[in-house]
Design a protein around this motif. Structure first.
Motif: not given
Length: 118
Positions: A29-48
């Motif tokens: 939720r928040g001020a991100l587009s669906e695509e940016h949120a998808r990219m953020a979740s991929i980056m977060c998983r990879a970094t984790t």
């Protein structure tokens, strides 16, 4: 109330969400587009996953160092910060919020989340 709703109520929080450790799902939720949120979740998983690998390597060098299992990570830039604890991510505008308050709040809210899912 959910952790994402609680985080969005904090000053400076732009967006917050959760991602699956498997990498197949996310919500936000928040001020991100669906695509940016998808990219953020991929980056977060990879970094984790990388942080967990590094924690394991450090644990091999110094057993009982207290670094394993890692509970989260932070990338703090001049304008924005990404905070991740467990499988929850949050994007903070540094000029409008406190990283210390945010990490403290996330740490308390997610203290009981199992770490063996990574």
């Amino acid at each position: 109330m959910s952790i994402v709703t609680d985080l969005l109520a904090k000053p400076g929080v732009i967006a917050a969400g959760e991602y699956a450790y498997r990498g197949d799902r996310f919500s936000y939720r928040g001020a991100l587009s669906e695509e940016h949120a998808r990219m953020a979740s991929i980056m977060c998983r990879a970094t984790t996953m990388s942080v967990n690998m590094e924690g394991s390597m450090l644990e091999n060098l110094e057993p009982n160092s207290g670094l394993l299992p890692p509970r989260g990570w932070v990338v703090h830039g001049p304008d924005y910060t990404v905070c991740v604890i467990a499988n929850v991510f949050c994007l903070l505008d540094n000029s409008k919020g406190s990283i210390n308050d945010l990490i403290g709040s996330m740490g308390r809210a997610l203290a009981d989340v199992p770490t063996d899912l990574v």
